[in-house]
Design an enzyme around this catalytic site. Sequence first.
Site, mmCIF file in Angstrom:
data_model
loop_
_atom_site.group_PDB
_atom_site.id
_atom_site.type_symbol
_atom_site.label_atom_id
_atom_site.label_comp_id
_atom_site.label_asym_id
_atom_site.label_seq_id
_atom_site.Cartn_x
_atom_site.Cartn_y
_atom_site.Cartn_z
ATOM 1 C CG HIS A 100 -0.365 -0.298 2.509
ATOM 2 N ND1 HIS A 100 -0.024 -1.583 2.886
ATOM 3 C CD2 HIS A 100 -0.021 0.494 3.560
ATOM 4 C CE1 HIS A 100 0.494 -1.572 4.089
ATOM 5 N NE2 HIS A 100 0.511 -0.319 4.534
ATOM 6 C CG HIS A 102 0.801 5.044 4.168
ATOM 7 N ND1 HIS A 102 -0.087 4.946 5.210
ATOM 8 C CD2 HIS A 102 1.541 3.901 4.222
ATOM 9 C CE1 HIS A 102 0.120 3.809 5.872
ATOM 10 N NE2 HIS A 102 1.110 3.152 5.280
HETATM 11 P P1 AMP Z 1 1.265 0.114 7.502
HETATM 12 O O1 AMP Z 1 1.591 0.346 8.930
HETATM 13 O O2 AMP Z 1 2.173 0.829 6.525
HETATM 14 O O3 AMP Z 1 1.116 -1.369 7.165
HETATM 15 O O4 AMP Z 1 -0.154 0.788 7.236
HETATM 16 C C1 AMP Z 1 -1.358 0.095 7.330
HETATM 17 C C2 AMP Z 1 -2.424 1.128 7.361
HETATM 18 O O5 AMP Z 1 -3.655 0.480 7.124
HETATM 19 C C3 AMP Z 1 -2.548 1.852 8.702
HETATM 20 O O6 AMP Z 1 -2.370 3.249 8.509
HETATM 21 C C4 AMP Z 1 -3.950 1.494 9.186
HETATM 22 O O7 AMP Z 1 -4.569 2.575 9.836
HETATM 23 C C5 AMP Z 1 -4.645 1.132 7.901
HETATM 24 N N1 AMP Z 1 -5.756 0.187 8.041
HETATM 25 C C6 AMP Z 1 -5.792 -0.944 8.773
HETATM 26 N N2 AMP Z 1 -6.993 -1.559 8.628
HETATM 27 C C7 AMP Z 1 -7.720 -0.806 7.773
HETATM 28 C C8 AMP Z 1 -9.039 -0.898 7.239
HETATM 29 N N3 AMP Z 1 -9.858 -1.903 7.559
HETATM 30 N N4 AMP Z 1 -9.469 0.096 6.417
HETATM 31 C C9 AMP Z 1 -8.655 1.134 6.108
HETATM 32 N N5 AMP Z 1 -7.399 1.270 6.568
HETATM 33 C C10 AMP Z 1 -6.934 0.316 7.399
#
Ligand code: AMP
Length: 150
Positions: A100, A102
């Site tokens: 993903h 950001h």
């Molecule tokens: P990372 O720490 O780079 O893996 O980022 C994962 C991101 O996914 C975090 O910023 C979370 O807040 C976000 N996240 C986790 N679960 C969900 C969800 N169900 N819908 C949207 N964002 C999510």
Amino acid sequence: MAQCIFCQIVNKEMPASIVYEDDLCLVFMDIFPIKLGHTLIIPKTHSAFLHELDDKVRQHLFKVANAVLQAQRDAGITRDGANLLVNDGKAANQHVPHVHVHVLPRDQGDLVKVAWTFLTRMLNFFGKDKKRAKLDKMASDIRQHLPSDI
Ligand code: AMP
Ligand code: ZN
């Protein structure tokens, strides 16, 4: 990968505030935003690491991320700057093992606030419905400023 939460979002098995989707990627609002407008761009097929993606998909993710950033600027959500970032692997702070990007709006002088929210954002489970409505509104604002031909 059915148990992957981002695959579940791709398959519409889990709710999300969706901004945009095409054959290769999906864009939705981060559920625990570090800043208002915090958006995620993911490939539709499951891969944990950036290097595992096809070149075409990887390039497309960043093209879409750039379009999202521009849409945020046009919508007045991003003003001073933004972080575009990939946490690639657990050691690099990746919590969801599905690639993903950001897109994180930043304001001049917001470092302390961002650091605080980063540490505490997952503690706030209250007002879920209100929160979803807010994320849906933000998704709609960004969508309206995206070009039709990304
Ligand atoms: P990372 O720490 O780079 O893996 O980022 C994962 C991101 O996914 C975090 O910023 C979370 O807040 C976000 N996240 C986790 N679960 C969900 C969800 N169900 N819908 C949207 N964002 C999510
Ligand atoms: Zn996945």
